[in-house]
Scaffold this motif. Sequence first.
Motif, PDB file in Angstrom:
ATOM      1  N   VAL A 284      -7.889   6.345  -1.245  1.00 30.67           N
ATOM      2  CA  VAL A 284      -7.709   5.350  -2.333  1.00 30.67           C
ATOM      3  C   VAL A 284      -8.093   3.877  -1.579  1.00 30.67           C
ATOM      4  CG1 VAL A 284      -6.221   4.298  -4.001  1.00 30.67           C
ATOM      5  CG2 VAL A 284      -5.695   6.749  -3.353  1.00 30.67           C
TER       6      VAL A 284
ATOM      7  N   VAL B 218      -1.850   5.752  -8.418  1.00 33.68           N
ATOM      8  CA  VAL B 218      -2.744   6.785  -8.180  1.00 33.68           C
ATOM      9  C   VAL B 218      -2.351   7.449  -6.707  1.00 33.68           C
ATOM     10  CG1 VAL B 218      -5.371   7.159  -7.362  1.00 33.68           C
ATOM     11  CG2 VAL B 218      -4.968   5.783  -9.024  1.00 33.68           C
TER      12      VAL B 218
ATOM     13  N   CYS C  71     -11.607   7.395  -4.488  1.00 34.43           N
ATOM     14  CA  CYS C  71     -11.271   6.515  -5.646  1.00 34.43           C
ATOM     15  C   CYS C  71     -11.502   4.911  -5.156  1.00 34.43           C
ATOM     16  CB  CYS C  71      -9.758   6.751  -5.915  1.00 34.43           C
ATOM     17  SG  CYS C  71      -9.445   8.458  -6.719  1.00 34.43           S
TER      18      CYS C  71
ATOM     19  N   ILE D 101     -14.061   4.670 -13.868  1.00 30.59           N
ATOM     20  CA  ILE D 101     -13.261   5.835 -13.419  1.00 30.59           C
ATOM     21  C   ILE D 101     -12.124   6.358 -14.415  1.00 30.59           C
ATOM     22  CG2 ILE D 101     -11.660   4.352 -12.383  1.00 30.59           C
ATOM     23  CD1 ILE D 101     -11.393   6.312  -9.970  1.00 30.59           C
TER      24      ILE D 101
ATOM     25  N   ILE E 120      -7.153   8.903 -14.406  1.00 33.15           N
ATOM     26  CA  ILE E 120      -8.177   9.381 -13.054  1.00 33.15           C
ATOM     27  C   ILE E 120      -7.808  10.795 -12.829  1.00 33.15           C
ATOM     28  CG2 ILE E 120      -8.592   8.856 -10.535  1.00 33.15           C
ATOM     29  CD1 ILE E 120      -7.715   5.801 -11.484  1.00 33.15           C
TER      30      ILE E 120
END
Length: 400
Positions: free
Chosen positions: A203, A213, A270, A327, A343
Amino acid sequence: MRDLLPHIRQWYADGDRFAVATVIDTFHSAPRQPGAAMAVSGDGVAVGSVSGGCVEADVYEVAHEVIQTGLPSVRRYGVSDDDVFAVGLTCGGMIEVLVEPVDLASYAEFDAVSDAVDSGRPVAVATVVTAGDRLGRRLVVSPDRVAGSLGDWRLDAAVVEDAAGMLDQGATAIRYYGAQGECGRTDVAVFVQAFTPPPRMFVFGAIDFAMAVARVGKFLGYHVTVCDARGVFATRLRFPEADEVVVSWPHRFLEEALEQGLVDRRTVLCVLTHDPKFDVPLLEVALRTEAGYIGAMGSRRTHDDRLSRLRAVGVTEAELARLSSPIGLDLGARTPEETAISIAAEIIASRSDASGQPLSSTLGRIHAETVDRATARQESRSLPSARSSQGTSVQPAALR
């Protein structure tokens, strides 16, 4: 079995016999995939699941029988047409379950397997699941050693070779052999369960959306690393769920991860910074990796600007086609938590090559067989190129 370890390691250390039930094969709309497991202790404690509740009661009874007799058993469960309340999968699928006893005498390699799984070292466990005197015989395969035997050194050698390849792919499936390891035969079925390190999620961008996330990534079983060049934001205090928090320029960190072999087809990237000075050099590297999913956050205007900048530095259209941007799936998400779910949904859909549409608007099986699984089923009966059809493999040093 990975999720059961905190419980069954203590049972094993206590010296009591317990039973482990493992899904070894599935057909049609089965609710769990091969490797899903349930364990039952000698005093009746049950942990885990093999079907999400459809057949657990019967598996529980079989487990008690196995604990008493010390003998493994393979059971097949399918849809019950006559009585939906009978033992069966009312979802319409079918599963085969291996129920095996585990104690110090029957599974001497258990601690070594558990240690490998806990520490993220690759290990495969191959178990005979064909009825007969070999049922339950076990072979444990690591990159540097082999323990146990399936009853014939030529069969052992064939299975070791296949298990090594399955470890590389992170694959779990049944393979078929002749009694002495011959290819193209179906006399002996061997369930090979590969335990590989968790897939990695990187990330980039230590923002509030990244916190959510990271939490979802851990929930899905990823090894999560958060990276940002700004040390004031990339802190352990802000990302307690992450496995690693790294202060570094994102593209340099990713280049180092590539050199260390940490990026493969299971890897998720990500990119949440939506700042061109970070995004462009990072995505220039990312889109040339074999990562299975690459997503970037930003508005549609940001996305268009990002594409122009990437084309200007030589990124091809084919490489740009791998980018999921903006995304996530269209779920109407607004909060960091909702966006993280969006996501995660796109990652799951991408991984399984699913449509991402509401199930109420689709037809066919809910739990469709994945391409990887279909390939594994087909290859399990094919002729591996490294072995002869007569099973005359060179015996590995570890088996001599």
